[in-house]
Write an enzyme that holds these catalytic residues in place. Structure first.
Site, PDB file in Angstrom:
ATOM      1  N   ASP A 300       0.857  -1.179   0.000  1.00  0.00           N
ATOM      2  CA  ASP A 300       0.000   0.000   0.000  1.00  0.00           C
ATOM      3  C   ASP A 300       0.902   1.241   0.000  1.00  0.00           C
ATOM      4  O   ASP A 300       2.119   1.152   0.172  1.00  0.00           O
ATOM      5  CB  ASP A 300      -0.930  -0.010   1.213  1.00  0.00           C
ATOM      6  CG  ASP A 300      -2.218   0.764   0.960  1.00  0.00           C
ATOM      7  OD1 ASP A 300      -2.221   1.666   0.106  1.00  0.00           O
ATOM      8  OD2 ASP A 300      -3.221   0.472   1.636  1.00  0.00           O
ATOM      9  N   GLU A 492     -10.338   7.069   4.257  1.00  0.00           N
ATOM     10  CA  GLU A 492      -9.560   6.423   5.315  1.00  0.00           C
ATOM     11  C   GLU A 492      -8.927   7.440   6.257  1.00  0.00           C
ATOM     12  O   GLU A 492      -8.581   8.550   5.873  1.00  0.00           O
ATOM     13  CB  GLU A 492      -8.483   5.551   4.698  1.00  0.00           C
ATOM     14  CG  GLU A 492      -7.522   6.307   3.785  1.00  0.00           C
ATOM     15  CD  GLU A 492      -6.594   5.380   3.033  1.00  0.00           C
ATOM     16  OE1 GLU A 492      -5.757   4.741   3.674  1.00  0.00           O
ATOM     17  OE2 GLU A 492      -6.745   5.286   1.800  1.00  0.00           O
TER      18      GLU A 492
END
Length: 601
Positions: A300, A492
């Site tokens: 990520d 997020e």
């Protein structure tokens, strides 16, 4: 006990299927031919060229010095949330892609880049693209066919801009609605993750990766357990034993692998304190070994940087754990130097490097990037097309969950004075939520679409009237009021919340309408269940609309009875914050509305 035994039988059969399935549905002859090409190319590559293939940088890192794509043999570029060309049009995206690709093709071996993007509910970084419902709503459809259609339409719009790879589907299984990424998962059960993961992969990649000019690489994320962190904390710690990980969080990945998914992204989260980016057991032993995943594993955004130690040690841990491509996303020069040192010092073996590069090259060959490296401009007319908006409208219809109805719905389109109230009723940005043009999303006219208010006005007949109040002040007389309330956009991190009660302005809006004595329909726009116990008795009907995207007409279709609601809750709906986390199967399970609940007409 019988149910548990049956579950493990299903998992065993899925594992057997993983072992027996050919990658991405290629036949054996095709696979052998691709592997020969990969081996031949790999044998010609220098160490520098191999390291370059493992690099992924954000477009902003190389937009002003694209020569470095050639100098450092960069294998992949991405656009993070909101990372767009200066002119945000499909044509400008295609031009940018082709420019980057032209530099990659100037390298000695002419290995094309693969370009990734978070197209998680449509090609959501591109102005004018169709924005589909977020996954939480799609989970409520219980319909893999509509999920596949949504992914297919998304793939076509992505491919039109040249981009080859979407970081989707997210197959997290959220267990705590305080988590700001709850809406990115299909629901709270492994059943929904399994059902929808395969459908999404088929939609993005088609049955055979690269078999059409609109086939793009899918990416199952975030491996593993991101939805199970303690207290729903983003990038937090998942404190459950392996049996729970395998029962709740792993099945969606098995389903995606069976469907041929070509990439997997590692989670920021940890398992009992061990960061997934350094977890060799789950990445190498389970994913690549036990599950026979043949694609490549990508980190990520900056995820490797979160590992312990100095930067060199972080890289050593991550690559040896099984990460094949590192989403840096900026400092490729430092990465390049440290990787060479690690290999020369035998801290990372050349066989591990070759395995990583082989996996990346195999996908590039499967996608047909060597033969057709540039954007297919013939697809540009599909971006934001009516055909795709029709699919989105249907997805919205099927995703809505009717939680209450005192015989007020469906409304008649004729002879009605309708009051629509609430900022969210006429705000396309709120309607779409996070990951829309900007990473965190934004309020306002962020892209093209039809708001709920506009959809209602279009739907009624000429002898009906529709008035609008943004805040519940200056209310006109009406036969019925429709209040649209809910969350402002977030993604997020910023979406994590400890309080899921409705805002003060939403409560005041409902209070003002009830004071007028007008029958009331409430539509909730949200990325998760909210605490509505204090208002559910004050309304005559209540619809959970989730984050529906650009096509508000789908909501009007349900309000006026052109479509009977079919959606079923993908999450248990809590009575109060004290019940969270709440999931089906809990002891003393007593939600306001249970998992799977949903009324119809």
């Amino acid at each position: 006990m019988r149910k548990r035994i049956l579950y493990f039988v299903v998992i065993l059969l899925a594992l057997i299927s993983c072992r027996n399935s050919s990658i991405n549905s290629f036949n054996q002859d095709e696979l052998e031919e691709i592997n020969k090409k990969v081996d031949a190319l790999l044998s010609k590559m220098t160490l520098d060229e191999k390291i370059g293939q493992m690099i992924q940088v954000d477009r902003s890192a190389v937009i002003n010095n694209p020569q470095d794509i050639k100098n450092y043999f960069i294998g992949s570029i991405l656009s993070g949330g909101g990372s767009a060309p200066e002119t945000n049009t499909p044509e400008a995206w295609a031009n940018m892609y082709d420019m980057f690709q032209s530099y990659a093709l100037q390298t000695r071996l002419k290995i094309p880049i693969i370009y990734g993007i978070d197209a998680v509910h449509g090609h959501n970084n591109v102005y004018g693209a169709v924005i589909f419902p977020h996954n939480i709503g799609l989970g409520c459809t219980r319909n893999p066919d509509i999920v596949e259609q949504v992914a297919r339409a998304t793939a076509i719009e992505v491919a039109a801009t040249g981009i080859d790879w979407t970081f989707a589907p997210c197959i997290a299984v959220p267990q705590d609605e305080r988590w700001g990424r709850t809406y990115e998962g299909f629901g709270e059960t492994s059943e929904l993750a399994e059902m929808m993961a395969a459908a999404a992969v088929r939609g993005y990649q088609t049955e055979i990766l690269g078999s059409s000019n609109s086939s793009i690489l899918a990416c199952a994320k975030h491996f593993l357990g991101d939805g199970g962190t303690k207290d729903g904390k983003d990038q937090g710690d998942t404190q459950v034993d392996e049996s729970v990980l395998r029962r709740v969080h792993l099945p969606g990945y098995i389903s995606a692998i069976n469907a041929g998914v070509g990439s997997v992204m590692v989670s920021y989260s940890s398992i009992f304190g061990q960061k997934m980016h350094g977890n060799k057991y789950w990445i190498t032993d389970v994913l690549k070994g036990e599950l026979k995943f043949q694609g490549f594993v990508v980190s990520d955004w900056g995820g490797v940087d979160q590992l312990p130690g100095d930067y060199k040690t972080k890289l050593e841990t991550a690559i040896n754990a099984g990460i094949d491509m590192v989403m840096l996303p900026y400092d490729y020069k430092n990465f390049f130097v440290n990787m060479k040192q690690l290999i020369n010092e035998n801290r990372i073996s050349i066989s591990r490097i070759d395995d990583a590069v082989r996996r990346i090259l195999r996908v590039k060959f499967q996608l047909g990037l060597f033969e057709k490296p540039f954007a297919d401009r013939s697809l540009l007319s599909k971006v934001g097309s009516q055909e795709h908006r029709t699919i989105a409208r249907e997805a919205v219809r099927q995703s809505l969950v009717l939680l209450k109805n005192n015989k007020i719905l469906p409304l008649s389109k004729s002879n009605k004075k309708i009051l629509v109230a609430g900022k969210a009723a006429n705000d396309i940005g709120i309607q779409c939520g996070g990951w829309t043009i900007a990473w965190q999303g934004a309020e306002g006219n962020v892209t093209k679409g039809t708001t709920i208010l506009e959809a209602i006005k279009k739907a009624v007949s000429q002898n009906s009237s529709v008035t609008y109040s943004i805040d519940g002040n200056n209310l006109s007389d009406a036969d019925v009021a429709i209040a649209v309330i809910g969350e402002k956009p977030y993604a997020e991190g910023q979406g994590d919340r400890t309080d899921l009660n409705l805002s003060k302005e939403d409560l005041e809006l409902i209070s003002k309408i009830r004071a007028k004595g007008i029958p009331l329909i409430v539509i909730l726009i949200s990325g998760r269940p909210m605490i509505i116990t204090n208002i559910i008795e004050d309304c005559d009907a209540f619809i959970a609309a989730w984050l529906p995207g650009t096509e508000g007409d789908g909501i009007a279709d349900v309000i006026f009875g052109d479509y009977k609601p079919t959606g079923k809750l993908s999450h248990s709906w809590p009575r109060s914050m004290s019940q969270i986390p709440i999931n089906i199967g809990d002891n003393n399970y007593n939600p306001l509305f249970p998992y799977g609940y949903g009324l119809t007409y």
